[in-house]
Motif scaffolding. Structure first.
Motif, PDB file in Angstrom:
ATOM      1  N   SER A 110       0.806  -1.213   0.000  1.00 19.56           N
ATOM      2  CA  SER A 110       0.000   0.000   0.000  1.00 19.56           C
ATOM      3  C   SER A 110       0.844   1.270   0.000  1.00 19.56           C
ATOM      4  O   SER A 110       0.344   2.347  -0.259  1.00 19.56           O
ATOM      5  N   ALA A 111       2.144   1.157   0.304  1.00 19.99           N
ATOM      6  CA  ALA A 111       3.010   2.327   0.298  1.00 19.99           C
ATOM      7  C   ALA A 111       3.171   2.859  -1.120  1.00 19.99           C
ATOM      8  O   ALA A 111       3.018   2.141  -2.102  1.00 19.99           O
ATOM      9  N   ALA A 112       3.474   4.143  -1.244  1.00 21.57           N
ATOM     10  CA  ALA A 112       3.648   4.764  -2.549  1.00 21.57           C
ATOM     11  C   ALA A 112       4.781   4.103  -3.310  1.00 21.57           C
ATOM     12  O   ALA A 112       5.756   3.642  -2.724  1.00 21.57           O
ATOM     13  N   ARG A 113       4.647   4.034  -4.634  1.00 20.66           N
ATOM     14  CA  ARG A 113       5.684   3.431  -5.441  1.00 20.66           C
ATOM     15  C   ARG A 113       6.960   4.262  -5.363  1.00 20.66           C
ATOM     16  O   ARG A 113       6.916   5.485  -5.273  1.00 20.66           O
ATOM     17  N   PRO A 114       8.119   3.622  -5.400  1.00 21.25           N
ATOM     18  CA  PRO A 114       9.382   4.363  -5.373  1.00 21.25           C
ATOM     19  C   PRO A 114       9.454   5.348  -6.540  1.00 21.25           C
ATOM     20  O   PRO A 114       8.962   5.072  -7.637  1.00 21.25           O
ATOM     21  N   ARG A 115      10.090   6.505  -6.291  1.00 20.99           N
ATOM     22  CA  ARG A 115      10.195   7.503  -7.352  1.00 20.99           C
ATOM     23  C   ARG A 115      11.406   8.389  -7.120  1.00 20.99           C
ATOM     24  O   ARG A 115      11.927   8.490  -6.009  1.00 20.99           O
ATOM     25  N   ILE A 116      11.852   9.026  -8.200  1.00 18.22           N
ATOM     26  CA  ILE A 116      12.989   9.938  -8.159  1.00 18.22           C
ATOM     27  C   ILE A 116      12.497  11.338  -8.480  1.00 18.22           C
ATOM     28  O   ILE A 116      11.753  11.547  -9.443  1.00 18.22           O
TER      29      ILE A 116
END
Length: 441
Positions: free
Chosen positions: A29-35
């Motif tokens: 449920s955590a936000a997808r990894p992003r840069i």
């Protein structure tokens, strides 16, 4: 986490002592990894970018996928067969398995966990930015599951298996992928445990003072202790591989070097007429064991690649297939029993297309892994292979030129030269803009 060998009180004790930065993975449920321009966000934690940051969006899109925990996936099948073997082979007096299994730890680790905790020296080539995915100077995507070894021992565990996804910048071909999966095991022995079955074992000791390091042992270990630990290790792994490959399997041991074990070995197995290296192992460096708070014990450790075993056991020809969502691939591994025999039936072999790219290298700072990573970021899994086909040094200017052949093949349909040319053109532009190369096309 699968901890059948621990009662509730003991389990809670271990959880209280787990470091906060272990970050057990959740239900997704955590936000997808992003840069972003200034940071990298993974599992809702923000890491400031700096000069070591080199992780890409393409790699971050794989974080959290956990193929080894996806039921009926071939990597899950291999993991479950190994786990089942250890559960059946090592049982305590109460009937519970002695080995605990950990397969849900976050792949984000500190540089200290990944290298220093394993006694890998600061100048060791395995630390290079060109070979790893760094979030910043202090955090990275783990390059091996051994990054958690010290913390697990410190938590009080002396028998455990650990599985997870690991990340390395590498070449591009059918056997290499920047994300793959490892499984490793550790077993520690007290003086009593190791010598309990030895006649007059109470007179023997794990350790000696004033000893010296030799090819056979570490300076702090007695030779008799090392030989018993080595025997137990090789016996355990021989049984495991014959459990996976069959009782008639030929096995040989090759001496090797790892910073975190001594003596160290690689196991090779005879499969379809060839000798294949399937795992590395050894007697754990006592300095590592002591730093984890278990200085009164010694032990062994091993590590193996799940993809390598799955490719051999199931006949899977290309490592990219493990990431396929093609139902024709996935349904072959939906077995009613994890030991049901299965040999991969190839999908239609779609034709490949290849394009060459040639450029002058920048004056400094270039590594081949930089180019491979750029190709992966743009071409993704459409890229089957990248080969350096020519290297030229100008006789006057001494500038160096590389020519690479990029092979494209879709796993599920036929590619057209028109769509490949768009991707290849983007790679050419990125090589100039991001790597500082000068095109020769």
């Amino acid at each position: 986490i699968d901890l059948f060998s621990r009662n509730r009180t003991t389990l809670l004790k271990h959880i209280r002592h787990w470091p906060a930065n272990w970050g057990l993975l959740t239900d997704g449920s955590a936000a997808r990894p992003r840069i972003t321009e200034n940071s990298v966000e993974v599992f809702s934690h923000v890491y400031p970018r700096d000069d070591m940051t080199n992780v890409t969006d393409k790699i971050l899109s794989k974080v959290g996928c956990q193929l080894h925990n996806r039921p009926h996936h071939p990597l899950w099948l291999i993991k479950e067969r190994i786990k089942d073997h250890f559960y059946r082979s090592y049982i305590g007096r109460t009937g519970n398995p002695l080995f605990s299994v950990h397969d849900n730890l976050s792949p984000v680790v500190t540089v200290e966990q990944n290298f220093d905790s394993l006694l890998i020296p600061p100048e060791h080539p395995s630390r290079k930015k060109g070979d790893n995915y760094y979030l910043n100077r202090t955090h990275m995507l783990r390059a091996h599951t051994s990054a958690h070894q010290k913390e697990l021992v410190r938590s009080g565990l002396d028998r455990f298996l650990l599985a997870g996804d690991v990340y390395r910048r590498d070449e591009i071909d059918s056997n290499h992928y920047p994300v793959f999966h490892q499984m490793e095991g550790v077993r520690l022995f007290s003086n009593h445990e190791l010598f309990a079955r030895v006649e007059n074992g109470e007179e023997l000791s794990l350790f000696e003072s004033g000893g010296r390091r030799t090819p056979q042992k570490q300076e702090t270990h007695t030779l008799e202790a090392v030989k018993l630990v080595e025997f137990d290790l090789k016996q355990a792994l021989t049984r495991l591989m014959r459990h996976l490959f069959g009782e008639d399997l030929e096995i040989r041991w090759v001496d090797c070097y790892f910073p975190f074990t001594h003596p160290s070995f690689e196991m090779e197995v005879r499969f379809q007429g060839d000798w294949l290296e399937v795992l590395g192992c050894g007697v754990m460096e006592q300095e590592l064991v002591c730093s984890a708070g278990a200085g009164n014990k010694m032990g062994w450790a091993f590590g193996l690649g799940l993809e390598r075993l799955a490719m051999v056991l199931f006949g899977i020809p290309d490592i990219r297939l493990f990431w396929s969502e093609d139902e024709r691939f996935l349904k072959q591994f939906r077995l009613s029993d994890i030991y049901q025999p299965v040999i991969f039936q190839p999908l239609s072999k779609y034709p490949s297309l290849f394009n060459d790219i040639s450029f002058w290298l920048p004056a400094e700072g270039y590594t081949e892994n930089d180019f491979y990573d750029l190709v992966r970021s743009i071409g993704g899994d459409l890229v089957e292979k990248v080969t350096l086909v020519d290297e030229f040094t100008h006789p006057k200017t001494k500038r160096v030129s590389h020519c690479y052949r990029v092979t494209y093949r879709h796993m599920e349909r036929t590619l057209t030269q028109e769509e490949v040319r768009i991707i290849h053109g983007a790679i050419e532009q990125a090589a100039e803009k991001e790597l500082g190369a000068q095109g020769r096309y």
